[in-house]
Design a protein around this motif. Structure first.
Motif, PDB file in Angstrom:
ATOM      1  N   ALA B  97       3.589  -6.732   2.072  1.00  0.00           N
ATOM      2  CA  ALA B  97       3.775  -6.368   0.758  1.00  0.00           C
ATOM      3  C   ALA B  97       3.022  -4.894   0.425  1.00  0.00           C
ATOM      4  O   ALA B  97       3.794  -4.181  -0.302  1.00  0.00           O
ATOM      5  CB  ALA B  97       2.757  -7.201  -0.163  1.00  0.00           C
ATOM      6  N   ILE B  98       2.110  -4.491   1.223  1.00  0.00           N
ATOM      7  CA  ILE B  98       1.816  -2.979   1.084  1.00  0.00           C
ATOM      8  C   ILE B  98       2.683  -2.153   1.548  1.00  0.00           C
ATOM      9  O   ILE B  98       3.273  -1.012   0.875  1.00  0.00           O
ATOM     10  CB  ILE B  98       0.574  -2.957   1.837  1.00  0.00           C
ATOM     11  N   LEU B  99       3.417  -2.434   2.770  1.00  0.00           N
ATOM     12  CA  LEU B  99       4.723  -1.428   3.043  1.00  0.00           C
ATOM     13  C   LEU B  99       5.689  -1.558   2.079  1.00  0.00           C
ATOM     14  O   LEU B  99       6.208  -0.562   1.894  1.00  0.00           O
ATOM     15  CB  LEU B  99       5.493  -2.009   4.403  1.00  0.00           C
ATOM     16  N   LEU B 100       5.988  -2.685   1.454  1.00  0.00           N
ATOM     17  CA  LEU B 100       7.022  -2.766   0.469  1.00  0.00           C
ATOM     18  C   LEU B 100       6.733  -2.193  -0.978  1.00  0.00           C
ATOM     19  O   LEU B 100       7.527  -1.784  -1.657  1.00  0.00           O
ATOM     20  CB  LEU B 100       7.433  -4.377   0.181  1.00  0.00           C
ATOM     21  N   ASP B 101       5.430  -1.762  -1.128  1.00  0.00           N
ATOM     22  CA  ASP B 101       4.920  -1.326  -2.355  1.00  0.00           C
ATOM     23  C   ASP B 101       5.033   0.187  -2.199  1.00  0.00           C
ATOM     24  O   ASP B 101       4.569   1.040  -3.076  1.00  0.00           O
ATOM     25  CB  ASP B 101       3.282  -1.629  -2.638  1.00  0.00           C
ATOM     26  N   ARG B 111      12.864  -7.691   0.842  1.00  0.00           N
ATOM     27  CA  ARG B 111      12.289  -8.798   0.242  1.00  0.00           C
ATOM     28  C   ARG B 111      13.091 -10.309   0.373  1.00  0.00           C
ATOM     29  O   ARG B 111      12.580 -11.201   0.815  1.00  0.00           O
ATOM     30  CB  ARG B 111      12.017  -8.500  -1.273  1.00  0.00           C
ATOM     31  N   THR B 112      14.288 -10.227   0.384  1.00  0.00           N
ATOM     32  CA  THR B 112      15.354 -11.324   0.538  1.00  0.00           C
ATOM     33  C   THR B 112      14.991 -12.000   1.851  1.00  0.00           C
ATOM     34  O   THR B 112      14.919 -13.005   1.798  1.00  0.00           O
ATOM     35  CB  THR B 112      16.583 -10.906   0.212  1.00  0.00           C
ATOM     36  N   ILE B 113      14.901 -11.047   2.947  1.00  0.00           N
ATOM     37  CA  ILE B 113      14.857 -11.308   4.148  1.00  0.00           C
ATOM     38  C   ILE B 113      13.552 -11.895   4.503  1.00  0.00           C
ATOM     39  O   ILE B 113      13.529 -13.053   5.284  1.00  0.00           O
ATOM     40  CB  ILE B 113      15.399 -10.311   5.121  1.00  0.00           C
ATOM     41  N   TYR B 114      12.371 -11.590   4.133  1.00  0.00           N
ATOM     42  CA  TYR B 114      11.217 -12.169   4.423  1.00  0.00           C
ATOM     43  C   TYR B 114      10.760 -13.323   3.623  1.00  0.00           C
ATOM     44  O   TYR B 114      10.122 -14.207   4.052  1.00  0.00           O
ATOM     45  CB  TYR B 114       9.991 -11.014   3.948  1.00  0.00           C
ATOM     46  N   LEU B 115      11.672 -13.525   2.399  1.00  0.00           N
ATOM     47  CA  LEU B 115      11.436 -14.681   1.555  1.00  0.00           C
ATOM     48  C   LEU B 115      12.357 -15.865   1.942  1.00  0.00           C
ATOM     49  O   LEU B 115      12.049 -16.857   1.548  1.00  0.00           O
ATOM     50  CB  LEU B 115      11.453 -14.346   0.238  1.00  0.00           C
ATOM     51  N   THR B 189       3.238 -15.519   0.834  1.00  0.00           N
ATOM     52  CA  THR B 189       1.899 -14.597   0.500  1.00  0.00           C
ATOM     53  C   THR B 189       2.466 -13.114   0.040  1.00  0.00           C
ATOM     54  O   THR B 189       1.942 -12.537  -0.620  1.00  0.00           O
ATOM     55  CB  THR B 189       1.140 -14.512   1.819  1.00  0.00           C
ATOM     56  N   MET B 190       3.637 -12.767   0.812  1.00  0.00           N
ATOM     57  CA  MET B 190       4.094 -11.420   0.515  1.00  0.00           C
ATOM     58  C   MET B 190       4.589 -11.470  -0.957  1.00  0.00           C
ATOM     59  O   MET B 190       4.004 -10.469  -1.460  1.00  0.00           O
ATOM     60  CB  MET B 190       5.447 -11.003   1.385  1.00  0.00           C
ATOM     61  N   ALA B 191       5.225 -12.432  -1.350  1.00  0.00           N
ATOM     62  CA  ALA B 191       5.763 -12.115  -2.945  1.00  0.00           C
ATOM     63  C   ALA B 191       4.393 -12.401  -3.711  1.00  0.00           C
ATOM     64  O   ALA B 191       4.411 -11.661  -4.951  1.00  0.00           O
ATOM     65  CB  ALA B 191       6.611 -13.443  -3.256  1.00  0.00           C
ATOM     66  N   MET B 192       3.460 -13.203  -3.383  1.00  0.00           N
ATOM     67  CA  MET B 192       2.204 -13.336  -4.175  1.00  0.00           C
ATOM     68  C   MET B 192       1.511 -11.810  -4.130  1.00  0.00           C
ATOM     69  O   MET B 192       1.224 -11.185  -5.356  1.00  0.00           O
ATOM     70  CB  MET B 192       1.434 -14.278  -3.682  1.00  0.00           C
ATOM     71  N   TYR B 193       1.187 -11.272  -3.194  1.00  0.00           N
ATOM     72  CA  TYR B 193       0.622  -9.860  -3.037  1.00  0.00           C
ATOM     73  C   TYR B 193       1.469  -8.934  -3.472  1.00  0.00           C
ATOM     74  O   TYR B 193       1.098  -7.966  -4.360  1.00  0.00           O
ATOM     75  CB  TYR B 193       0.171  -9.670  -1.581  1.00  0.00           C
ATOM     76  N   LEU B 194       2.746  -8.912  -3.486  1.00  0.00           N
ATOM     77  CA  LEU B 194       3.522  -7.778  -4.068  1.00  0.00           C
ATOM     78  C   LEU B 194       3.242  -7.765  -5.637  1.00  0.00           C
ATOM     79  O   LEU B 194       3.323  -6.892  -6.340  1.00  0.00           O
ATOM     80  CB  LEU B 194       4.976  -7.990  -3.749  1.00  0.00           C
ATOM     81  N   ALA B 195       3.525  -9.112  -6.336  1.00  0.00           N
ATOM     82  CA  ALA B 195       3.347  -9.293  -7.655  1.00  0.00           C
ATOM     83  C   ALA B 195       1.966  -8.650  -8.113  1.00  0.00           C
ATOM     84  O   ALA B 195       1.820  -8.037  -9.161  1.00  0.00           O
ATOM     85  CB  ALA B 195       3.559 -10.730  -8.070  1.00  0.00           C
ATOM     86  N   GLY B 196       1.257  -9.119  -7.243  1.00  0.00           N
ATOM     87  CA  GLY B 196      -0.391  -8.661  -7.462  1.00  0.00           C
ATOM     88  C   GLY B 196      -0.389  -6.987  -7.444  1.00  0.00           C
ATOM     89  O   GLY B 196      -0.914  -6.461  -8.389  1.00  0.00           O
TER      90      GLY B 196
END
Lengths: 284, 310
Positions: B97-101, B111-115, B189-196
Motif C-alpha cells: 500500500a505504501i509503495l502504491l501510494d 492493485r488489480t493484480i494484488y487483489l 490488507t493492501m486495499a484497507m491500508y491504501l484506502a486509509g
C-alpha cells in the motif's frame, strides 16, 4: 509536479513488478497446465514448461468429462452453482435492504441490541451450527437439496447484507425522508418511493459480495449436498482434484472454469467489489 | 394506537422475519450444538443422553488417545497458522500500500493484480497451490522442487506440506498453506491500508515536510499511527477467518501425515460427517466458536460503543 525517475523510484517500480509477478505465478500454472495435452502433463516435473501449443482438449474434458475413464465433467455443477447463487443472492439482498432501511431510519426499541446480535451471526464458525442445520433440513424435507442450500445462504447472508445496506442508507439525508413524510408517505411508501430508487449502488455492492461468497462457498455445500449431480462447482472441483487423477490439465481447466465467473465480476466491477470488501468490517 | 406507534410496529414487523430466522439458525442452533457436545451421540442415530463435559475432557486429556493428540496438534497449528498468516498479510499488505501510494503510474493494474485472489474460492486457491507445492520424490520431482532442481538449488528442496518435521510444536508443513492463504488475502490488507492512506489529508504531509521532516519520519510518526484502527480491523477480520479455516486446508493438503497440516475445522468435519462421531464434532465446533467469540465479541462491543458516541 512530475516525479523524475531517480534510483529510489526505479526501486519502487522493480519491487511492485516483482510482487506482481509473484502474485501471477498461480495464474501461469493454471493457464499453462490447462493448455497442455494429456501427454504433456504425464511428466509432472514439467509443470513450469510452457505448453507446446494451444490445446483446448482439457477444457472439453473438464466441461463434459471423460466417460471411458469414469471422470465426470463440471458443466452440470456449474449450472448448479448458478441455480444456487442467483436466487440466494437476490433474496438475501432484498432482505438486507429492508432490514438496513429499518435499522438506519426507524430505530425501534431494542434495535441497538438486536443489530449487534444479528452481526455476530456473520462471524461464527459455521461448524457450530452444522449438525442442527443438517438435522433440521432433513426434518423439513430440504435435506440434500439445492433449495435447502439456498435457504441456508439466504439466512446466513442476512447479517452482512443488512450491515452494508444500513451503512448505505445511513448516508441518505433524513430531510428527504421528512419531506416524503410531510406528503403523507408511510414507512413502506418512503422505502418504495424514496429509498429504493436510490439503492442501485448499494444493491450492486451487496449483490457482488453475495454472488462471490455464495459461488465460492464450500463448507455448507459439501455438508448438505451428497449427490454429485447436485453439488455446486466448488465441491465437484475439490472431489475431482482430490481423487488420484492423472489428467491434471483437466483439473486446471476445471479450476479456471470455477474461477472465471467471480473473476469476471471482479475485473468488470472491481470498484464495487472493493467497496463491499471495505464494508465487510464493521464500520465504527 | 397513534400513527407513530403504528409505524414503529410496522418497522419492527419488517425486520421480524430476519430476527426470527437468525434467532433460530444462529442462537438456537448454537444452543443445540452445545447440547450435542454434552451428549453421548456417537453414531448415525441421535442420542441425547447426558455425558456432561466428558467429550471436552477426552479432547484435552491423555485418556482421549489419538483424538486428544490430534486436537492438541490442531490447536498448535491454528496458533502458528494465525500468527504467521496475520504477520504476512499486515506487513506485506502495508508495504504494498505504501509503495502504491507514491503516485505510481499504472497503479490500477498493480492493485488489480494484488487483489484478484480475493475474488477466488478457497477451493480454487487450494487446488492450484496443492499442485505448486507438490513435492514429488527422487527422479520424479514436481512443482517448486522441480524448479529448484532445474536451477541447481537442490539444497533448498524439501517435502513442503508433506514434511513431518517440526520446530517444537510448529510443523514446517504449514508453511506452504500459510503462503497460499496469504497470497489470497494480502490484497485485502493492501486495499484497507491504501484506502486509509488516501484518507489522510495531503496538507498534513506538506506541513510536516515544511517543518523539515524526512519522508521516513513522516511515515513513522504521522501516517503509521493514523493507520492503527485499520490494523485492528484487519487483524479481527483475518484472525477470525484463520481461526475457523477449513476449505483451503481441506482442499490443499487435508490433515496431512501425522496431522501436520490438520486444523479443528477438518477434524470437526471428518469426525462428524465421515466418522458419525456427532458429540465429538459438536465439541470441537463449540471450542472453535469460543475461540472466535473471544476475538469478535469485544470487537463488536468496541465498534458499537464508538458508534454511539459519534
Amino acid at each position: 509536479m512530475t516525479k523524475h525517475l531517480n534510483p529510489m523510484r526505479i526501486g519502487i517500480y522493480v519491487l511492485l513488478i516483482l510482487f506482481a509477478l509473484l502474485f501471477l505465478v498461480p495464474v501461469y500454472v493454471l493457464l499453462a497446465s490447462s493448455l497442455k495435452t494429456f501427454a504433456e502433463v504425464q511428466d509432472m516435473s514439467k509443470l513450469w514448461v510452457p505448453p507446446a501449443g494451444l490445446h483446448l482438449e482439457s477444457f472439453r474434458a473438464a466441461w463434459s468429462g471423460i466417460p471411458e475413464k469414469g471422470l465426470r465433467g463440471l458443466s452440470r455443477n456449474l449450472l448448479n452453482s448458478v441455480y444456487l447463487t442467483v436466487p440466494a443472492t437476490i433474496l438475501s439482498s432484498l432482505l438486507g435492504s429492508l432490514n438496513g432501511y429499518v435499522l438506519a431510519k426507524w430505530k425501534f426499541r431494542g434495535a441497538s441490541v438486536v443489530f449487534p446480535l444479528m452481526l455476530f451471526g456473520m462471524f461464527i464458525p459455521y461448524q457450530s451450527v452444522l449438525i442442527p442445520l443438517t438435522q433440521t433440513l432433513a426434518a423439513i424435507g430440504l435435506g440434500g437439496t439445492l433449495w435447502g442450500l439456498i435457504l441456508v445462504h439466504v439466512v446466513y447472508g442476512i447479517p452482512i447484507t443488512t450491515l452494508i445496506f444500513r451503512n448505505y442508507y445511513a448516508e441518505v439525508p433524513t430531510d428527504l425522508i421528512e419531506a416524503a413524510r410531510i406528503d403523507g408517505a408511510g414507512i413502506l411508501s418512503v422505502y418504495w418511493r424514496v429509498l429504493f430508487p436510490l439503492s442501485l449502488p448499494g444493491f450492486v455492492v451487496v449483490i457482488i459480495w453475495q454472488f462471490t461468497n455464495i459461488w465460492n462457498e464450500f463448507l455448507f455445500a459439501v455438508s448438505i449436498l451428497q449427490k454429485p449431480e447436485l453439488q455446486p462447482i466448488t465441491v465437484a472441483l475439490r472431489n475431482l482434484a482430490g481423487s488420484q487423477i492423472k489428467e491434471w490439465n483437466m483439473v486446471m481447466a476445471g479450476t479456471l472454469i470455477a474461477a472465471i465467473p467471480t473473476l469476471l465480476v471482479y475485473i468488470v466491477l472491481g470498484r464495487y467489489f472493493i467497496r463491499g470488501l471495505l464494508a465487510g468490517s464493521v464500520k465504527g | 394506537m397513534s400513527h407513530a406507534r403504528r409505524e414503529r410496529w410496522i418497522a419492527f414487523i419488517m425486520v421480524l422475519p430476519s430476527i426470527l430466522l437468525l434467532a433460530l439458525f444462529v442462537y438456537g442452533f448454537i444452543g443445540w450444538t452445545a447440547a450435542v457436545s454434552l451428549s453421548k451421540w456417537d453414531g448415525v442415530e441421535p442420542n441425547y443422553s447426558w455425558a456432561g463435559l466428558e467429550n471436552f475432557r477426552l479432547l484435552f486429556s491423555k485418556v482421549g488417545g489419538v483424538s486428544a493428540r490430534r486436537f492438541s496438534i490442531d490447536l498448535w497449528n491454528t496458533l502458528f497458522f494465525t500468527l504467521f498468516f496475520l504477520l504476512l498479510c499486515i506487513i506485506v499488505g502495508l508495504f504494498l500500500a505504501i509503495l502504491l501510494d507514491q503516485k505510481i503510474r499504472g497503479e490500477g493494474v498493480f492493485r488489480t493484480i494484488y487483489l484478484f485472489p480475493m475474488s477466488l474460492s478457497f477451493v480454487v486457491t487450494g487446488v492450484v497451490w496443492r499442485w505448486i507445492f507438490a513435492p514429488g520424490a527422487g527422479t520424479r520431482l514436481r512443482g517448486v522442487n522441480a524448479l529448484l532442481h532445474a536451477i541447481g538449488l537442490n539444497a533448498l528442496r524439501w517435502k513442503w506440506y508433506t514434511d513431518t518435521s517440526s520446530f517444537g510444536p510448529f510443523h514446517v508443513a504449514l508453511t506452504p498453506v500459510i503462503i497460499a492463504a496469504s497470497w489470497q488475502l494480502i490484497g485485502y490488507t493492501m486495499a484497507m491500508y491504501l484506502a486509509g492512506l488516501r484518507s489522510i489529508p495531503e496538507e498534513l504531509r506538506e506541513a510536516a515536510r515544511v517543518d523539515g521532516a524526512s519522508e521516513v519520519k513522516i511515515y513513522r510518526h504521522i501516517i503509521l499511527p493514523m493507520l492503527q484502527p485499520i490494523t485492528l480491523s484487519a487483524l479481527i477480520v483475518l484472525g477470525h477467518i484463520s481461526l475457523k479455516i477449513f476449505d483451503l486446508v481441506y482442499t490443499m493438503t487435508g490433515k496431512g501425515p501425522g496431522f501436520v497440516t490438520d486444523v479443528p475445522g477438518i477434524f470437526m468435519f471428518e469426525t462428524t460427517f465421515q466418522g458419525n462421531h456427532y458429540a465429538q464434532g459438536a465439541t470441537i465446533s463449540i471450542i472453535m466458536l469460543l475461540m472466535v467469540a473471544v476475538v469478535i465479541i469485544p470487537y463488536l462491543i468496541y465498534s458499537f460503543r464508538r458508534e454511539v458516541e459519534l
